[in-house]
Scaffold this active site. Sequence first.
Site, PDB file in Angstrom:
ATOM      1  N   ASP A 242       0.879  -1.169   0.000  1.00 55.60           N
ATOM      2  CA  ASP A 242       0.000   0.000   0.000  1.00 55.60           C
ATOM      3  C   ASP A 242       0.919   1.223   0.000  1.00 55.60           C
ATOM      4  O   ASP A 242       2.118   1.133   0.306  1.00 55.60           O
ATOM      5  CB  ASP A 242      -0.960  -0.006   1.196  1.00 55.60           C
ATOM      6  CG  ASP A 242      -2.153   0.914   0.946  1.00 55.60           C
ATOM      7  OD1 ASP A 242      -2.064   1.778   0.039  1.00 55.60           O
ATOM      8  OD2 ASP A 242      -3.176   0.794   1.640  1.00 55.60           O
TER       9      ASP A 242
HETATM   10  C1  BGC Z   1      -5.058   3.260   0.022  1.00 56.04           C
HETATM   11  C2  BGC Z   1      -5.051   2.315  -1.157  1.00 56.04           C
HETATM   12  C3  BGC Z   1      -4.842   3.098  -2.428  1.00 56.04           C
HETATM   13  C4  BGC Z   1      -3.549   3.872  -2.310  1.00 56.04           C
HETATM   14  C5  BGC Z   1      -3.224   4.693  -3.533  1.00 56.04           C
HETATM   15  C6  BGC Z   1      -3.852   4.162   0.035  1.00 56.04           C
HETATM   16  O1  BGC Z   1      -3.983   5.163   0.992  1.00 56.04           O
HETATM   17  O2  BGC Z   1      -5.117   2.524   1.226  1.00 56.04           O
HETATM   18  O3  BGC Z   1      -6.259   1.602  -1.213  1.00 56.04           O
HETATM   19  O4  BGC Z   1      -4.846   2.241  -3.520  1.00 56.04           O
HETATM   20  O5  BGC Z   1      -3.631   4.760  -1.211  1.00 56.04           O
HETATM   21  O6  BGC Z   1      -4.032   5.811  -3.631  1.00 56.04           O
END
Ligand code: BGC
Length: 823
Positions: A242
């Site tokens: 993530d």
């Molecule tokens: C989220 C993800 C997301 C990523 C990119 C993170 O804060 O948990 O689900 O894909 O950001 O935006």
Amino acid sequence: MSVHAPDVPYPAPAPGRVDLALIDEAVRSLDLAGKIRLLSGAKMFSLWPEESIGLTEIVMSDGPTGVRGEEVVGGRESCLLPNATLLAQSWSSEVLDEVGAILAEEAMDQQTHIVLGPTINLHRSPLGGRLFECFSEDPYLTGVLAAAYVRSLQSRGIGASPKHFLANESETQRTTVDCVVDEQTLRELYLLPFEIVDQDAHPWTVMASYNSINGVTATEHDELINSILKQEWGFDGLVMSDWFATKRAAESANSGLDLVMPGPETVWSTSLQKAVRSGKVPEEVVDDHVRRLLMLAARVGAFGQLRSWPTNIPRPDSSLRREQLRRIAAQGMTVLKNKNTVLPLSKGAGNVAVIGRHATDTVAQGGGSARVRPPHVVTIADGLASALWPGGVTVVDGVETRTRMVAASASAVRDPETGTPGMRVRALDEQGNVLDSRHFDVAELEVAEDGWLAQAARIELSADVSLATPARMRVGVIGPGQWTVVAPGHHESFTVTPHDGPGGGLHRPKSHASVVPLESGARITATTGPHFEMRIIGLVVTAAARPAAAAIRDAVEAAASADTAIVVVGNTQEQETEGQDQKTLALPGEQDALVAAVAAVAPRTVVVVNAATPVLMPWIDDVDAVLFAGLPGQEAGDAVAAALTGEIEPAGRLVTTFPVHDGEGPAWETAPTGGRLEYTEGPGVGYRGWYQSAAEPLFWFGHGLGYTTWDYTSAQLMDRDEAGVNAVTVTLTNTGQRAGKETVQVYRVPLDDGQPVRLIGWDQVSLRPGESGTVQINCDLRTQRLWDVDQHQWLPLSGGSIVIARGLGDRRITVPLENGQES
Ligand code: BGC
């Protein structure tokens, strides 16, 4: 009434061919630095190309219910689909297949190779801020729907990324929380959707979460990533982190993480080489990561055989998309109550008063990284006004539902230079000279470190306000920094402080506004001070808040003189969002008081709930009907109108159990204690735990009335062996007045100690009034096993019974597994 994806007017590119020899050769040709460079993002949402091996850039976009593109706000227009719970309420793989097709086409249109979705964490506590992005409290329903979504995307050559692996069910302290889950529960509940999606759809990537699981952070979880996902399940795709989740280099690389996001600078780009040279990370481990990256690249057409992008994809506001998104939203909507068959509304509903802030300010999506910029949002007031009796609909604004400012709607402001909807953004130097000037057709934008505003000493936002009549408006800005805001008769300088907590500046930026009397055409200019640090900034121009008592008085007056009152209530992105959890399931503001006051005077009261997750309904006994409408996406109002009039049957079934009061249910608290969040309810999540405790919720998982009634006449076990029940047939009759679609749900109540009831299969059947049918429901053995912690293996459940139910509050037929006789 089965729903099939319409034929696409162009050939969908097939997934790329994977040539393993070519991949090996490419890995051999790169030196260590070259290999390691590829294993971190190049930018926020893209990966490095490498000309020497024929690797082109790979672009990703957030999902899960729209392909947003690289900018979190203010980017390109794209389709806004209904939110994940509303999709899941269809209980239909065909719907998710159609969703995958739309998302794939949206991705192709943006030359994007990977959509970061679906989100398949479970609805553990109803307080979870991000539940709107996840399908359900049930792991099997989640896994099956997610598999349809992933298959559909990937069959069109676009990668999916089921997320967040693992135990990321809430948002409080999400980057540091240690989720403590026993092994059996992890296997039976939280791993199951990932296992199903891995086996049934073979995703090309999986995203590791922020949190820790039993003391080990997800990006370093050797047991979960290497042992279970890669070795036991044979996952041959890539595991990415993530965003900003990766903490340590050697530990994450050795535990199976393949790609660190985002880039360019990451803990791997700065220290993985050293870790390999010092022997902490074997070079073969790096090679395996690169091999998986190239395999992904080959699959999405960025390596080996390169892909081409179709150009004739339907626009987000094309009639094809509008029809699809309206239909998908409407059929997932769920009828929770329908006294005296008030719904569907007919012409006999007479004069209709449509009441509530969510009627005029309909919330079409949740907050956070899942946000997209839709071409439009049809409000529920507009949808009803055009579908019902023109002239017979009175719209009355309700009580306030937000405490945080949002950017002005594009139709409320005009660029002073072009006169078109939106605002003007100018980059100024120290002396106030204009370095650059651009039009934005929305009133917010993202200020990126490397973007066109990076050199500006100050940023100026300006717009002329469009108003039907002079009004008292809140005027101000979103985004941290020193600001000066000028409007006719108004000059104010102030500082907005940055939001605390990870992601706060992006997902919940702070704001400031003051009430100013304005006439249409008034110019508003907001300028940042010389030092600014910001991600998202925007102009606020919105009607000044009215006291709740005044709003309720107007609503009561309209309801009393109408034949039917439709009260539209709901949550906003302050409740349904990433990065924070809820504290209560009560509707925000004075909405409960509004419903109660309307119900007390209206001859008939229909409540439309515009929310993704359970809300409390203290007025439930006083209203005639309730439609749970979710966050319905860009066609929201037309979908609600189609559902209320019965043009499309709102045939949804709930995907989560609704408690009567705050605090009820097997899991409630999402705030960690001393950094730990203990999943003490074990496998008794959602309806499983409610059933074990014999408590009665407000509405059960699986509940939904549709517009007809059903009589279940018989059920038979068709196929049963040692491992469990493979198939059940059920005969049923549509006993109502309308054609309808029934979702026949099969649960198993096992005999084993501590093993809760669980959904083991379902299917759908559409019948005309009076018609009978027999449906065969295939049941999944992966829901009929228990994880034996001592033997470290799956064992079949013993005996018990099969229950055919319309949600466990409406059980129709029970078949004991011992003698096979139904009761
Ligand atoms: C989220 C993800 C997301 C990523 C990119 C993170 O804060 O948990 O689900 O894909 O950001 O935006």
